[in-house]
Write an enzyme that holds these catalytic residues in place. Structure first.
Site, PDB file in Angstrom:
ATOM      1  N   ASP A 113      36.357 -32.368 -68.834  1.00  0.00           N
ATOM      2  CA  ASP A 113      37.134 -31.451 -67.990  1.00  0.00           C
ATOM      3  C   ASP A 113      36.220 -30.274 -67.654  1.00  0.00           C
ATOM      4  OD1 ASP A 113      38.601 -29.184 -67.218  1.00  0.00           O
ATOM      5  OD2 ASP A 113      40.142 -29.407 -68.753  1.00  0.00           O
ATOM      6  N   HIS A 115      35.855 -26.726 -65.981  1.00  0.00           N
ATOM      7  CA  HIS A 115      36.643 -25.597 -65.472  1.00  0.00           C
ATOM      8  C   HIS A 115      36.167 -25.165 -64.080  1.00  0.00           C
ATOM      9  CE1 HIS A 115      38.312 -24.145 -69.638  1.00  0.00           C
ATOM     10  NE2 HIS A 115      38.524 -25.428 -69.408  1.00  0.00           N
ATOM     11  N   CYS A 151      35.573 -31.872 -73.547  1.00  0.00           N
ATOM     12  CA  CYS A 151      36.303 -33.136 -73.616  1.00  0.00           C
ATOM     13  C   CYS A 151      37.795 -32.828 -73.713  1.00  0.00           C
ATOM     14  CB  CYS A 151      35.835 -33.935 -74.836  1.00  0.00           C
ATOM     15  SG  CYS A 151      36.531 -35.600 -74.903  1.00  0.00           S
ATOM     16  N   HIS A 321      31.436  -9.280 -82.752  1.00  0.00           N
ATOM     17  CA  HIS A 321      31.645  -8.008 -83.452  1.00  0.00           C
ATOM     18  C   HIS A 321      33.024  -7.870 -84.088  1.00  0.00           C
ATOM     19  CE1 HIS A 321      30.924  -3.860 -84.616  1.00  0.00           C
ATOM     20  NE2 HIS A 321      29.687  -3.935 -84.132  1.00  0.00           N
TER      21      HIS A 321
HETATM   22 CU    CU Z   1      35.954 -36.345 -76.862  1.00  0.00          CU
END
Ligand code: CU
Length: 357
Positions: A113, A115, A151, A321
């Site tokens: 996948d 983005h 994934c 941080h």
């Molecule tokens: Cu996978």
């Protein structure tokens, strides 16, 4: 034509022209060999020509990895054998054409996948591969920025992500990175850091469990995941991966781009003794960067980018941080910087000594 519009840096969907398959077939093709993190493959920061089809190939590798100095193991899942997966770089308007290989020696189905991509769950629906299969996906990288890929197999998404299956796709503006006034920003070196929150189960004696197979680790791991408290938080696959021999390197005067991805959980990068000169903490280059940041913030499920030009030599720490996450759980690395010390920026006026009345 799409090319001239993109060349002016316009990436709004309204200005977009979609190419037909014959038009896409005429685009120049280029094949890129990926390199292991923290390095990033060679690329141009300002596109020298028209949009291209950029071919990448990644192999999925499931493997047991040692993730700390005590020998604790993770039944990991990786793109190309590394955590994070390799960073891919293209220019806005290019097409990414990825061949994803699920090795026959693996046990699980996988996919990817992006983005940065539009449609079909980021490509996940079109890339389901069982062990012994491969698949090729093409998508238009029409928005500039650093974007997570990971994934996302139906029913097992968080497990595959926290077991290591994520990386970054960096889509550079065709005319390069810009400050808010529109001046070109260049870097000498790009490093990619993937931060991973790990959920290693313990046995009844409080010792971390070691599993023979990936599948055996699933039930216990899911239980730890549901408590939302990571056992370890690591950069690039292991506590201390970016220290000692693995430390990042730079020189005074060198400008470094630090790409930071976190596919699942928020983090807050900070360079001790340095700053973020120009930071896109949400990682999308069409937005003006912020300057002079002490600490920035990467949302879980995103990648951000920071530019810094080193002004002092020494060993710097680059870390999350929340200092417990950094020093107790593992989310810290080093940058070793060579060069000449600058007394104007900092000087020790009197070394530590006994208190003088
Ligand atoms: Cu996978």
């Amino acid at each position: 034509m799409a090319a001239p519009a993109l060349a002016k840096g316009k990436s709004s969907p309204a200005a977009e022209k979609f190419l037909s398959e014959p038009e896409i077939a005429k685009l120049k093709r280029v094949k890129v060999d990926l390199v292991a993190p923290p390095m990033v493959h060679k690329h141009e920061q300002v596109a020298s020509g028209a949009p291209r089809i950029v071919e990448f190939r990644m192999e999925i590798e499931e493997k047991k990895m040692v993730i700390d100095d005590n020998g604790t193991t993770l039944q990991a899942m990786t793109f190309n054998g590394s955590m994070p997966g390799p960073t891919m770089v293209v220019s806005a308007g290019d097409y990414v054409e990825l061949t994803l290989v699920n090795k026959a020696s693996n046990a699980m189905p996988h996919n990817v996948d992006f983005h940065a991509a539009t449609g079909a769950l980021g490509g996940a629906k079109l890339t389901n591969v069982n062990p012994g299969e491969q698949v090729t996906l093409r998508f238009k990288a029409d928005r500039p920025g650093t974007f997570v890929y990971h994934c996302a197999p139906e029913g097992m998404v968080p497990w595959h992500v926290v077991a290591g299956m994520s990386g970054t796709l960096m889509v550079l503006p065709r005319d390069g990175l810009k400050d808010p006034a529109g001046n070109l920003l260049r870097y000498d070196t790009a490093y990619t850091i993937g931060e991973f929150d790990l959920y290693i189960p313990k046995d009844e004696n409080g010792k971390y469990k070691d599993y023979k197979t990936l599948a055996e680790s699933y039930g216990d791991t899911a239980e730890v995941m549901r408590k939302l408290i990571p056992s370890h938080i690591v950069f690039n696959g292991k506590v201390g991966a970016l220290t000692g021999e693995g430390a990042l390197k730079a020189k005074v005067g060198e400008t470094v781009l630090l790409i930071h991805s976190q596919a699942n959980r928020d983090t807050r990068p900070h360079l001790i003794g340095g700053h973020g000169d120009w930071v896109w903490e949400t990682g999308k280059f069409a937005n003006p960067p912020e300057k002079d940041l002490e600490t920035w913030f990467i949302r879980g499920g995103s990648a951000g980018a920071a530019l810094y030009t080193f002004k002092q030599p020494g060993v710097y720490a680059y870390l999350n941080h929340n200092l417990i996450e950094a020093f107790e759980l593992g989310a810290a690395g080093h940058i070793v910087v060579e060069g000449k010390w600058n007394d104007d920026l900092m000087k020790q006026i009197k070394a530590p000594g006994p208190i003088v009345a």
